[in-house]
Design a protein around this motif. Structure first.
Motif, mmCIF file in Angstrom:
data_model
loop_
_atom_site.group_PDB
_atom_site.id
_atom_site.type_symbol
_atom_site.label_atom_id
_atom_site.label_comp_id
_atom_site.label_asym_id
_atom_site.label_seq_id
_atom_site.Cartn_x
_atom_site.Cartn_y
_atom_site.Cartn_z
ATOM 1 N N ARG A 54 0.835 -1.185 0.000
ATOM 2 C CA ARG A 54 0.000 0.000 0.000
ATOM 3 C C ARG A 54 0.871 1.236 0.000
ATOM 4 O O ARG A 54 2.060 1.167 0.302
ATOM 5 C CB ARG A 54 -0.939 0.012 1.190
ATOM 6 N N PHE A 55 0.294 2.348 -0.346
ATOM 7 C CA PHE A 55 0.998 3.622 -0.278
ATOM 8 C C PHE A 55 -0.022 4.724 -0.002
ATOM 9 O O PHE A 55 -1.219 4.554 -0.227
ATOM 10 C CB PHE A 55 1.768 3.925 -1.571
ATOM 11 N N THR A 56 0.472 5.838 0.481
ATOM 12 C CA THR A 56 -0.355 7.029 0.679
ATOM 13 C C THR A 56 0.421 8.223 0.139
ATOM 14 O O THR A 56 1.612 8.363 0.400
ATOM 15 C CB THR A 56 -0.686 7.236 2.170
ATOM 16 N N GLU A 57 -0.253 9.045 -0.635
ATOM 17 C CA GLU A 57 0.351 10.240 -1.236
ATOM 18 C C GLU A 57 -0.615 11.408 -1.123
ATOM 19 O O GLU A 57 -1.829 11.223 -1.177
ATOM 20 C CB GLU A 57 0.620 10.021 -2.736
ATOM 21 N N ARG A 58 -0.067 12.605 -1.012
ATOM 22 C CA ARG A 58 -0.883 13.821 -1.078
ATOM 23 C C ARG A 58 -1.153 14.121 -2.546
ATOM 24 O O ARG A 58 -0.246 14.028 -3.374
ATOM 25 C CB ARG A 58 -0.163 14.987 -0.435
ATOM 26 N N VAL A 59 -2.397 14.469 -2.833
ATOM 27 C CA VAL A 59 -2.801 14.753 -4.207
ATOM 28 C C VAL A 59 -3.735 15.961 -4.233
ATOM 29 O O VAL A 59 -4.188 16.434 -3.193
ATOM 30 C CB VAL A 59 -3.511 13.542 -4.861
ATOM 31 N N THR A 60 -4.037 16.408 -5.431
ATOM 32 C CA THR A 60 -5.059 17.414 -5.649
ATOM 33 C C THR A 60 -6.075 16.843 -6.624
ATOM 34 O O THR A 60 -5.782 15.900 -7.368
ATOM 35 C CB THR A 60 -4.475 18.714 -6.232
ATOM 36 N N GLY A 61 -7.245 17.405 -6.599
ATOM 37 C CA GLY A 61 -8.296 17.006 -7.527
ATOM 38 C C GLY A 61 -9.110 18.220 -7.912
ATOM 39 O O GLY A 61 -8.933 19.300 -7.343
ATOM 40 N N ARG A 62 -9.984 18.051 -8.862
ATOM 41 C CA ARG A 62 -10.861 19.144 -9.293
ATOM 42 C C ARG A 62 -12.299 18.683 -9.083
ATOM 43 O O ARG A 62 -12.698 17.636 -9.583
ATOM 44 C CB ARG A 62 -10.606 19.472 -10.750
ATOM 45 N N ASP A 63 -13.049 19.485 -8.330
ATOM 46 C CA ASP A 63 -14.435 19.109 -8.050
ATOM 47 C C ASP A 63 -15.341 19.487 -9.220
ATOM 48 O O ASP A 63 -14.894 20.060 -10.218
ATOM 49 C CB ASP A 63 -14.921 19.732 -6.738
ATOM 50 N N GLY A 64 -16.608 19.159 -9.105
ATOM 51 C CA GLY A 64 -17.554 19.395 -10.190
ATOM 52 C C GLY A 64 -17.755 20.861 -10.527
ATOM 53 O O GLY A 64 -18.154 21.194 -11.642
ATOM 54 N N ALA A 65 -17.460 21.766 -9.576
ATOM 55 C CA ALA A 65 -17.617 23.200 -9.815
ATOM 56 C C ALA A 65 -16.355 23.821 -10.403
ATOM 57 O O ALA A 65 -16.291 25.023 -10.609
ATOM 58 C CB ALA A 65 -17.987 23.897 -8.505
ATOM 59 N N GLY A 66 -15.334 23.017 -10.652
ATOM 60 C CA GLY A 66 -14.085 23.516 -11.220
ATOM 61 C C GLY A 66 -13.075 23.971 -10.191
ATOM 62 O O GLY A 66 -12.004 24.441 -10.545
ATOM 63 N N GLY A 67 -13.406 23.827 -8.904
ATOM 64 C CA GLY A 67 -12.462 24.197 -7.852
ATOM 65 C C GLY A 67 -11.507 23.062 -7.542
ATOM 66 O O GLY A 67 -11.808 21.887 -7.786
ATOM 67 N N ASN A 68 -10.357 23.401 -7.010
ATOM 68 C CA ASN A 68 -9.369 22.395 -6.627
ATOM 69 C C ASN A 68 -9.553 22.016 -5.172
ATOM 70 O O ASN A 68 -9.992 22.822 -4.361
ATOM 71 C CB ASN A 68 -7.945 22.929 -6.829
ATOM 72 N N PHE A 69 -9.208 20.780 -4.853
ATOM 73 C CA PHE A 69 -9.198 20.339 -3.464
ATOM 74 C C PHE A 69 -7.945 19.522 -3.205
ATOM 75 O O PHE A 69 -7.347 18.970 -4.120
ATOM 76 C CB PHE A 69 -10.464 19.543 -3.104
ATOM 77 N N CYS A 70 -7.537 19.476 -1.954
ATOM 78 C CA CYS A 70 -6.383 18.669 -1.528
ATOM 79 C C CYS A 70 -6.898 17.421 -0.835
ATOM 80 O O CYS A 70 -7.938 17.449 -0.173
ATOM 81 C CB CYS A 70 -5.509 19.454 -0.555
ATOM 82 N N ALA A 71 -6.161 16.342 -0.985
ATOM 83 C CA ALA A 71 -6.580 15.075 -0.385
ATOM 84 C C ALA A 71 -5.367 14.167 -0.212
ATOM 85 O O ALA A 71 -4.276 14.468 -0.702
ATOM 86 C CB ALA A 71 -7.611 14.390 -1.272
ATOM 87 N N GLU A 72 -5.583 13.084 0.478
ATOM 88 C CA GLU A 72 -4.612 11.992 0.532
ATOM 89 C C GLU A 72 -5.240 10.805 -0.174
ATOM 90 O O GLU A 72 -6.407 10.495 0.046
ATOM 91 C CB GLU A 72 -4.297 11.603 1.978
ATOM 92 N N VAL A 73 -4.470 10.182 -1.042
ATOM 93 C CA VAL A 73 -4.930 8.982 -1.719
ATOM 94 C C VAL A 73 -4.115 7.814 -1.181
ATOM 95 O O VAL A 73 -2.903 7.924 -0.992
ATOM 96 C CB VAL A 73 -4.812 9.095 -3.257
ATOM 97 N N THR A 74 -4.802 6.726 -0.881
ATOM 98 C CA THR A 74 -4.144 5.494 -0.453
ATOM 99 C C THR A 74 -4.506 4.411 -1.451
ATOM 100 O O THR A 74 -5.685 4.211 -1.755
ATOM 101 C CB THR A 74 -4.598 5.078 0.963
ATOM 102 N N VAL A 88 -6.619 -2.804 -7.687
ATOM 103 C CA VAL A 88 -6.175 -1.846 -6.679
ATOM 104 C C VAL A 88 -7.415 -1.159 -6.116
ATOM 105 O O VAL A 88 -8.296 -0.743 -6.873
ATOM 106 C CB VAL A 88 -5.236 -0.775 -7.285
ATOM 107 N N VAL A 89 -7.476 -1.076 -4.806
ATOM 108 C CA VAL A 89 -8.522 -0.293 -4.153
ATOM 109 C C VAL A 89 -7.902 1.045 -3.801
ATOM 110 O O VAL A 89 -6.797 1.108 -3.245
ATOM 111 C CB VAL A 89 -9.049 -0.999 -2.888
ATOM 112 N N VAL A 90 -8.604 2.121 -4.160
ATOM 113 C CA VAL A 90 -8.109 3.470 -3.922
ATOM 114 C C VAL A 90 -9.046 4.175 -2.950
ATOM 115 O O VAL A 90 -10.259 4.212 -3.171
ATOM 116 C CB VAL A 90 -8.027 4.263 -5.246
ATOM 117 N N PHE A 91 -8.466 4.693 -1.880
ATOM 118 C CA PHE A 91 -9.211 5.467 -0.895
ATOM 119 C C PHE A 91 -8.803 6.928 -1.043
ATOM 120 O O PHE A 91 -7.613 7.231 -1.175
ATOM 121 C CB PHE A 91 -8.882 5.009 0.533
#
Length: 109
Positions: A54-74, A88-91
């Motif tokens: 397994r691994f965990t990394e900090r990532v960014t994503g874009r929500d439905g309104a076009g805004g960015n968000f920060c998250a951790e993906v495992t 692969v299961v992604v959280f």
């Protein structure tokens, strides 16, 4: 390694402004950004090769309104009884939205 979403929980898809059906077929690396893009692909490659479970990394994503968000993906490898990787299961754990312009206080403060 094929990093295409084949199934998703509604809560996962909703983070990107999509339904569980709509997100299927999207490339995971198209949905997630990383400060070091090659690092995220390397993590999935190591998972696929059996170098980690397994691994965990900090990532960014874009929500439905076009805004960015920060998250951790495992990412967690799913293996069959013979030890072959079958998926692969992604959280995704979205970081709480910070109060814009204001200080972030802990419980002690």
């Amino acid at each position: 390694m094929d990093l295409v979403v084949t199934a998703a929980e509604p809560e996962f898809a909703r983070q990107f402004g999509l339904s569980a059906d709509e997100i299927c077929g999207y490339g995971l690396l198209d949905l997630l950004g990383s400060p070091v893009p090659a690092r995220l692909r390397e993590q999935f490659t190591a998972l696929s090769a059996g170098h980690c479970r397994r691994f965990t990394e900090r990532v960014t994503g874009r929500d439905g309104a076009g805004g960015n968000f920060c998250a951790e993906v495992t990412g967690v490898a799913v293996r069959n009884p013979l030890g072959d990787m079958v998926g692969v299961v992604v959280f995704l754990r979205r970081a709480p939205d910070a109060v814009s312009g204001g200080p972030v206080l802990s419980a002690l403060d």
